[in-house]
Scaffold this active site. Structure first.
Site, PDB file in Angstrom:
ATOM      1  CG  ASP A  30      58.104 -33.014  95.235  1.00 13.76           C
ATOM      2  OD1 ASP A  30      58.500 -33.901  95.793  1.00 13.76           O
ATOM      3  OD2 ASP A  30      58.441 -32.196  94.381  1.00 13.76           O
ATOM      4  CD  GLN A  92      66.225 -28.731  84.968  1.00 12.84           C
ATOM      5  OE1 GLN A  92      66.677 -27.752  84.107  1.00 12.84           O
ATOM      6  NE2 GLN A  92      64.966 -29.570  83.993  1.00 12.84           N
ATOM      7  CG  HIS A  98      59.878 -30.733  87.336  1.00  9.73           C
ATOM      8  ND1 HIS A  98      60.802 -30.670  86.693  1.00  9.73           N
ATOM      9  CD2 HIS A  98      60.170 -30.002  87.947  1.00  9.73           C
ATOM     10  CE1 HIS A  98      62.084 -30.729  87.316  1.00  9.73           C
ATOM     11  NE2 HIS A  98      61.111 -30.561  88.134  1.00  9.73           N
TER      12      HIS A  98
END
Length: 112
Positions: A30, A92, A98
């Site tokens: 990330d 989200q 994901h």
């Protein structure tokens, strides 16, 4: 899904720091980590969110979780959290299914 950032990452149109890849999914770190270890696992096929999953997707979701376990073992993680946000109210922001995998710090409950 030409405008989906995760589709572009999976297709190598946008650079990422990969963790794992096969024909069905892609895992990468990330860019805004929320824990010392924070990577994402995405299916390469565009699915907007878990709300769009059907029975035919069970094998793909199971494969994503197997990849999470494999990568966690390879990284030496003995404890981690997996998060999937479903919809805007749940947080989200990228509408491509994901799985966030977070580790390396205490995880509080409830999360927020």
């Amino acid at each position: 899904m030409g405008e989906c950032i995760f589709c572009k990452i999976a297709n190598k149109e946008i650079l990422s720091k990969p963790v794992y890849e096969d024909e069905r999914c892609y895992a990468f770190y990330d860019l805004d980590p929320q824990a010392p270890t924070h990577f994402l696992v995405i299916p390469k096929r565009h699915i907007a969110s878990a709300l769009d999953l059907g029975e035919d997707d069970a094998a793909l979701v199971g494969h994503c979780y197997a990849v999470i376990a494999k990568v966690a073992r390879e990284l030496g993680l003995d404890s981690y959290r997996v998060v999937t946000n479903c919809g805007e109210q749940a947080g989200q922001t990228v509408f491509h299914l994901h799985f966030h995998v977070l580790a390396g710090r205490d995880m509080t409950w409830p999360p927020g």
